[in-house]
Motif scaffolding. Structure first.
Motif, short mmCIF file in Angstrom:
data_model
loop_
_atom_site.label_atom_id
_atom_site.label_comp_id
_atom_site.label_asym_id
_atom_site.label_seq_id
_atom_site.Cartn_x
_atom_site.Cartn_y
_atom_site.Cartn_z
N ASP A 145 0.82 -1.20 0.00
CA ASP A 145 0.00 0.00 0.00
C ASP A 145 0.86 1.26 0.00
OD1 ASP A 145 -2.28 -1.56 -0.02
OD2 ASP A 145 -2.66 -1.35 2.15
N ASN A 191 2.50 1.59 -3.44
CA ASN A 191 1.50 1.87 -4.48
C ASN A 191 0.97 3.29 -4.39
OD1 ASN A 191 0.31 0.57 -6.76
ND2 ASN A 191 -1.65 0.65 -5.69
N VAL A 195 4.72 -4.41 -7.47
CA VAL A 195 4.72 -2.99 -7.13
C VAL A 195 6.15 -2.48 -6.95
CG1 VAL A 195 3.89 -1.26 -5.50
CG2 VAL A 195 2.40 -3.14 -6.16
#
Length: 190
Positions: free
Chosen positions: A105, A108, A169
């Protein structure tokens, strides 16, 4: 602590190896294939670390350690007998999965949303992380297949699933924050 005074034992010369509980199985057994693939992945992570910056290198170092935890988990069948074991077996924990999710997270959040599929490449580190991603996916497929036959820690399967996402990612981060991603152009060479 592990002490290895002698590297070769000759106990595997007939095509068998010992699991973490001492049981002997064929070297081509599904369980051995599954945790052997996590070891292969760990080697590719080590190669990627040669190109990594400090922050990524620190994360990859944690992942390498987790992959040894995963191997220790996967080489120990009979999860239902964990309480009876002389020493509690090492198992992947949900906290390790959560850490990967938090890192995914955070990485990203620094990226623009994808508007195309991307091809492995761009920078050397990105290409190496994509290799890690695909080997992680293979390790996950093998763990899932093993789980249809024998007991497998569900957190280990989740870890492998998140890990391949982490590599995806991180590969974008390694491509100048996604700016240097190589975009797929459907049908470009027809």
């Amino acid at each position: 602590m592990v002490v290895l005074n002698k590297i070769y034992t000759k106990t595997g010369d007939a095509g068998e190896t010992a699991l973490g509980n001492g049981a002997r199985v064929a070297k081509h057994a599904m369980r051995v294939t599954a945790y052997g693939t996590s070891d292969e992945l760990n080697c590719f992570v080590g190669v990627a670390r040669l190109e990594a910056t400090d922050t990524v290198d620190e994360a990859l170092s944690r992942i390498q350690n987790d992959l040894f935890d995963l191997g220790a988990d996967m080489c120990r069948p009979d999860m239902e007998k964990d309480a009876e074991a002389e020493y509690p077996p090492l198992r992947i924990a949900d906290a390790q999965v959560s850490r990967l999710e938090q890192e995914i997270d955070a990485m990203n959040d620094a990226l623009e949303p994808l508007r195309s599929f991307i091809l492995p490449g761009g920078s050397k580190l990105s290409a190496q992380l994509h290799v890690c991603r695909t080997v992680a996916r293979r390790a996950e497929r093998l763990a899932v297949e093993l789980a249809t036959m024998e007991s497998v820690n569900p957190a280990a399967v989740k870890y492998l699933n998140r890990l391949s996402d982490w590599f995806f990612v991180a590969a974008r981060i390694a491509n100048n924050g996604g700016v240097d991603d190589v975009l797929w152009v459907p049908g470009a060479n027809r």
